[in-house]
Design an enzyme around this catalytic site. Structure first.
Site, PDB file in Angstrom:
ATOM      1  CB  VAL A   1     -13.166  -6.745  11.892  1.00  0.00           C
ATOM      2  CG1 VAL A   1     -12.597  -8.126  11.530  1.00  0.00           C
ATOM      3  CG2 VAL A   1     -12.094  -5.687  11.651  1.00  0.00           C
TER       4      VAL A   1
ATOM      5  CG  HIS B   1      -2.265  -0.751  15.400  1.00  0.00           C
ATOM      6  ND1 HIS B   1      -3.600  -0.794  15.719  1.00  0.00           N
ATOM      7  CD2 HIS B   1      -2.215  -0.695  14.035  1.00  0.00           C
ATOM      8  CE1 HIS B   1      -4.337  -0.762  14.619  1.00  0.00           C
ATOM      9  NE2 HIS B   1      -3.526  -0.693  13.592  1.00  0.00           N
TER      10      HIS B   1
ATOM     11  CG  ASP C   1      -3.258  -4.527  13.444  1.00  0.00           C
ATOM     12  OD1 ASP C   1      -4.168  -4.816  14.243  1.00  0.00           O
ATOM     13  OD2 ASP C   1      -3.448  -3.957  12.357  1.00  0.00           O
TER      14      ASP C   1
ATOM     15  CD  GLU D   1      -3.614   3.317  15.742  1.00  0.00           C
ATOM     16  OE1 GLU D   1      -2.718   3.303  16.605  1.00  0.00           O
ATOM     17  OE2 GLU D   1      -3.400   3.665  14.561  1.00  0.00           O
TER      18      GLU D   1
ATOM     19  CE1 TYR E   1      -5.533   2.542  10.376  1.00  0.00           C
ATOM     20  CE2 TYR E   1      -4.342   2.131   8.334  1.00  0.00           C
ATOM     21  CZ  TYR E   1      -5.528   2.350   9.004  1.00  0.00           C
ATOM     22  OH  TYR E   1      -6.710   2.381   8.310  1.00  0.00           O
TER      23      TYR E   1
ATOM     24  NE  ARG F   1      -2.007  -1.641   3.594  1.00  0.00           N
ATOM     25  CZ  ARG F   1      -2.436  -1.800   4.851  1.00  0.00           C
ATOM     26  NH1 ARG F   1      -3.651  -1.403   5.175  1.00  0.00           N
ATOM     27  NH2 ARG F   1      -1.680  -2.364   5.763  1.00  0.00           N
TER      28      ARG F   1
ATOM     29  CB  VAL G   1     -12.071  -8.454  20.036  1.00  0.00           C
ATOM     30  CG1 VAL G   1     -12.227  -7.559  21.248  1.00  0.00           C
ATOM     31  CG2 VAL G   1     -13.104  -9.567  20.070  1.00  0.00           C
TER      32      VAL G   1
ATOM     33  CE  LYS H   1       0.681  -2.339   9.598  1.00  0.00           C
ATOM     34  NZ  LYS H   1      -0.533  -2.623  10.413  1.00  0.00           N
TER      35      LYS H   1
END
Length: 371
Positions: free
Chosen positions: A179, A96, A270, A118, A94, A15, A239, A75
């Site tokens: 999701v 995380h 992730d 996120e 992102y 990406r 989740v 990422k």
């Protein structure tokens, strides 16, 4: 503002953070857009496409980080990039953080401004920059799960949708958010027998209303999970707790209750994963087997379909990127509560509580930087 878009260097990450169409929108507002050469090729966008859009092409990742006031990525930065990130540089990607302590400490040390896709959050608690990739990952979880149920790939050897006279596979989805909903749609469309679990009764009622007849809803708790894993062929972990580590809903001791060849797909990997035995894998080496149970835990699943993913991501991120570029991050975040919630680390201070709590780090109120 000077915006830099480096080429992603994570394993099989194809990406890119900005399409040529996105570059046009930024350039026409007077901003400079610098793209590392070949950054868009994996998604089908050539350097010439960006040049036609008014962007400039830079030869190296070092040059891209060096010139930019705002870095746009897909990422989280990985170790070779840590040293390239500068003090006061805005990094919009992102992150995380709660799932990886070394990254958190590296960004603290960089004294950069880390605005995480996120944790950008709307008033209704939806996550607009996570949604498009969650949609992709949810749908891919079934695509990949169906593949790894094949016997040559160590699965149970069961066809997801079955055939006339033969029962379809049973799919269990843990989590009824974006999701889980997209996973259920895909699994149902392929003819599987689907059960989706969630803690929220209103959410289960909603899913029960919109889903086809081959999707059943079930309250999520340990007792029910332990009962269902014994009979299901594909289990999808879906989740998410915004900005925090996902809870372990399936523990190591539960694997013994699953049939050999059961496939686990942990989309939450992730963010730390919701299956205790899952650890991040890559598209190059996507699975491992514990107790005859197949684990698929690729941390950048949408990277396998980069054309779709890049377009979907830019559709979501571009309006926010324009605000940040036009106003600067302080004014942009002061005027937009959604962006404000995206701030995780500023100049060495952790300003997102779930990240501070994850690693017992000092927490600084983000208002200290915005008032």
């Amino acid at each position: 503002m000077i915006i830099g878009v480096p080429k992603e260097i994570k394993n099989n990450e194809n990406r890119v953070a900005l399409t040529p169409a996105g570059a046009v929108e930024l350039v026409k507002r007077g901003h400079e857009v610098h793209i590392q050469t070949t950054a868009g090729e994996g998604s089908g966008f050539l350097d010439d496409d960006y040049i036609s859009a008014g962007a400039k092409i830079l030869p190296t990742i070092e040059a891209t980080y060096d010139i930019a006031e705002m870095i746009m990525k897909v990422k989280e930065p990985i170790e070779p990039e840590y040293k390239l990130i500068k003090q006061d540089q805005l990094v919009f990607t992102y992150f995380h953080f709660a799932s990886y302590e070394p990254l958190t400490h590296a960004m603290i040390e960089s004294k950069s401004v880390c605005l995480a896709y996120e944790t950008v959050e709307k008033k209704d608690r939806s996550l607009p920059l996570l949604v498009p990739m969650s949609e992709v990952a949810g749908r891919m979880s079934i695509q990949e799960g169906a593949k790894y149920l094949e016997k040559p790939l160590k699965g149970r050897g069961i066809l997801l949708g079955g055939v006339p006279g033969v029962r379809p596979a049973k799919v269990l989805i843990l989590g009824g958010g974006v999701v889980g909903t997209n996973a259920a749609k895909m699994a149902a469309g392929m003819g599987a027998d689907v059960t989706i679990m969630d803690l929220s009764l209103p959410r289960l009622r909603y899913l029960d209303d919109i889903m086809p007849a081959n999707v059943n809803t079930f309250m999520s708790n340990e007792y029910n999970i332990r009962e269902l894993i014994e009979t299901h062929d594909l289990i999808v972990g879906a989740v998410l707790i915004p900005g925090a580590k996902a809870p372990n809903l399936i523990t190591k001791d539960m694997l013994k209750d699953m049939r050999p060849g059961t496939v686990l797909v942990d989309v939450a990997v992730d963010q730390g994963g919701c299956i205790e035995t899952c650890k991040p894998t890559t598209h190059e080496d996507p699975i491992f087997i514990i107790d005859d149970v197949v684990h698929y835990c690729v941390a950048n699943m949408p990277g396998a379909v980069p054309y779709t993913s890049t377009l979907a991501l830019t559709n979501a991120t571009l309006p926010y990127a324009i605000q940040l570029a036009d106003k600067g991050w302080k004014k942009g975040c002061n005027e937009n509560e959604e962006l404000k919630l995206g701030l995780n680390i500023i100049n060495g201070d952790v300003v997102y509580k779930a990240v501070a709590d994850a690693f017992n780090l000092p927490f600084t109120n983000v208002s200290n930087y915005l008032n």
